[in-house]
Design an enzyme around this catalytic site. Structure first.
Site, mmCIF file in Angstrom:
data_model
loop_
_atom_site.group_PDB
_atom_site.id
_atom_site.type_symbol
_atom_site.label_atom_id
_atom_site.label_comp_id
_atom_site.label_asym_id
_atom_site.label_seq_id
_atom_site.Cartn_x
_atom_site.Cartn_y
_atom_site.Cartn_z
ATOM 1 N N HIS A 19 -33.080 -8.377 -9.083
ATOM 2 C CA HIS A 19 -34.340 -9.064 -8.791
ATOM 3 C C HIS A 19 -35.420 -8.032 -8.513
ATOM 4 O O HIS A 19 -35.140 -6.841 -8.324
ATOM 5 C CB HIS A 19 -34.190 -10.024 -7.609
ATOM 6 N N HIS A 67 -37.478 -7.071 -6.077
ATOM 7 C CA HIS A 67 -37.916 -6.600 -4.777
ATOM 8 C C HIS A 67 -37.820 -5.078 -4.782
ATOM 9 O O HIS A 67 -36.894 -4.501 -5.376
ATOM 10 C CB HIS A 67 -37.074 -7.196 -3.650
ATOM 11 N N ASP A 117 -36.866 -2.645 -2.910
ATOM 12 C CA ASP A 117 -35.682 -1.876 -2.535
ATOM 13 C C ASP A 117 -34.591 -1.930 -3.599
ATOM 14 O O ASP A 117 -33.547 -1.282 -3.445
ATOM 15 C CB ASP A 117 -35.141 -2.348 -1.180
ATOM 16 N N HIS A 118 -34.829 -2.657 -4.679
ATOM 17 C CA HIS A 118 -33.860 -2.720 -5.774
ATOM 18 C C HIS A 118 -34.394 -2.108 -7.071
ATOM 19 O O HIS A 118 -33.654 -2.003 -8.050
ATOM 20 C CB HIS A 118 -33.442 -4.172 -6.020
ATOM 21 N N HIS A 120 -32.499 -16.628 -3.687
ATOM 22 C CA HIS A 120 -33.266 -15.687 -2.873
ATOM 23 C C HIS A 120 -34.737 -16.100 -2.921
ATOM 24 O O HIS A 120 -35.083 -17.137 -3.486
ATOM 25 C CB HIS A 120 -33.044 -14.269 -3.404
ATOM 26 N N ASP A 147 -29.398 -10.007 -3.747
ATOM 27 C CA ASP A 147 -29.491 -10.624 -2.434
ATOM 28 C C ASP A 147 -29.407 -12.149 -2.614
ATOM 29 O O ASP A 147 -29.870 -12.665 -3.614
ATOM 30 C CB ASP A 147 -30.825 -10.305 -1.788
ATOM 31 N N HIS A 207 -25.704 -4.015 2.088
ATOM 32 C CA HIS A 207 -27.066 -4.502 2.266
ATOM 33 C C HIS A 207 -27.339 -4.847 3.735
ATOM 34 O O HIS A 207 -27.924 -5.863 4.059
ATOM 35 C CB HIS A 207 -27.340 -5.718 1.370
#
Length: 304
Positions: free
Chosen positions: A62, A64, A66-67, A142, A212, A270
């Site tokens: 996805h 976001h 941090d990914h 999510h 997530d 995570h």
């Protein structure tokens, strides 16, 4: 080694002094798949002595930060290393729109081509397949469109027994036919048992990546019986309301998913940076599902 998983990053949104954001490298039959690409991923690839040239597919769960924040740096490094092979990025369709100005400004002269495979987020879908491996995306729940990934070895062929070749004077075409499931008739006119001809193959291995997501029981039929499951566990269960509100999972909830899906082994990651001591995550999960571990950066899991 049939399947090995290296944890490159295991923290949630904020990197810490000992944990990077989410990234993993999965080796299935010498196919190297990068799963998510948080900040610092290429440093971790170096640290774990992963050959950059072997990474041909990147799977992004996805959009976001941090990914994905490690992606443009890794793409640039591939170019500086003289990469020529196509790089395929499996992600939400918006990623190519977001990356376009970065690619045009920073790496306009890349010596290789990037292809984007747009993911869907409502139903499971096969997103990659070759003669040895199949990768399927599965919907998660999510705050933005998110999917998990299941990596499956394809069924393996049995091996012919050497003594059977000598005993029945098998030709190459006969060996191929037997391995493909055809019946072999002996000189007495009777079919020969498979057990007298073949060594049966081991069970194909499988790995599921789920991060997530909130506690989402819809995934259970899709991940049932996988050998290794990585599932996010951002919070302990005492903060289950916060987990629900932020669309994350607790360690207990992840363990319930693993138990109900009959998973072989569960690994949790995570983690929220609010927790300095991670051992309560293990205790909470083990109360529900015994075969569970907490991941750490640079940890490697092998499945035989």
């Amino acid at each position: 080694m049939a399947l090995s998983l290296t944890i490159l990053g295991s923290n949630s949104a904020l990197p810490t002094s000992d944990r990077y954001p989410t990234a993993q490298i999965l080796n299935v039959s010498e196919r190297f798949f990068l799963i998510d690409c948080g900040e610092g991923t290429q440093m971790q690839l170096r640290r774990n002595k992963v050959n950059f040239s072997k990474i041909n597919h990147i799977f992004i769960s996805h959009l976001h930060g941090d990914h994905v924040f490690g992606l443009i740096g890794l793409i640039s490094t591939f170019g500086l290393l003289g990469r020529r092979k196509v790089l395929t990025i499996h992600a939400h369709q918006d990623l190519k729109v977001l990356l376009k100005p970065h690619l045009e400004y920073f790496v306009a002269d890349l010596p290789y081509r990037i292809e984007f495979n747009d993911l869907t987020f409502d139903e499971p879908r096969v997103v990659y397949e070759d003669k040895k491996v199949m990768v399927e995306s599965i919907p998660l729940s999510h705050r933005v469109p998110t999917c998990g990934f299941i990596f499956k070895e394809k069924p393996l062929q049995p091996n012919i027994q050497k003594q059977a070749i000598e005993r029945f004077k098998l030709t190459v075409p006969e060996i191929v036919a037997i391995k493909n499931g055809e019946e072999f008739i002996g000189v007495d006119g009777l079919p020969v048992k498979r057990s007298e001809l073949l060594h049966e193959p081991r069970k194909p291995l499988s790995y599921a990546f789920c991060s997530d997501t909130r506690y989402y029981r819809r995934i259970i039929p899709f991940i049932t019986n996988v050998d290794l499951l990585y599932h996010e566990a951002t919070f302990l269960h005492e903060l289950k309301d916060l987990a629900k509100r932020t669309s994350h999972t607790t360690a207990k909830q992840a363990a319930i998913i693993a138990k109900d899906a009959n998973i072989g082994k569960l690994i949790l990651g995570h983690f929220s940076s609010r927790y300095k001591d991670k051992m309560p995550f293990l205790s909470e999960a083990k109360a529900v599902f015994d075969n569970v571990e907490l991941v750490s950066d640079n940890q490697v899991y092998h499945l035989e």
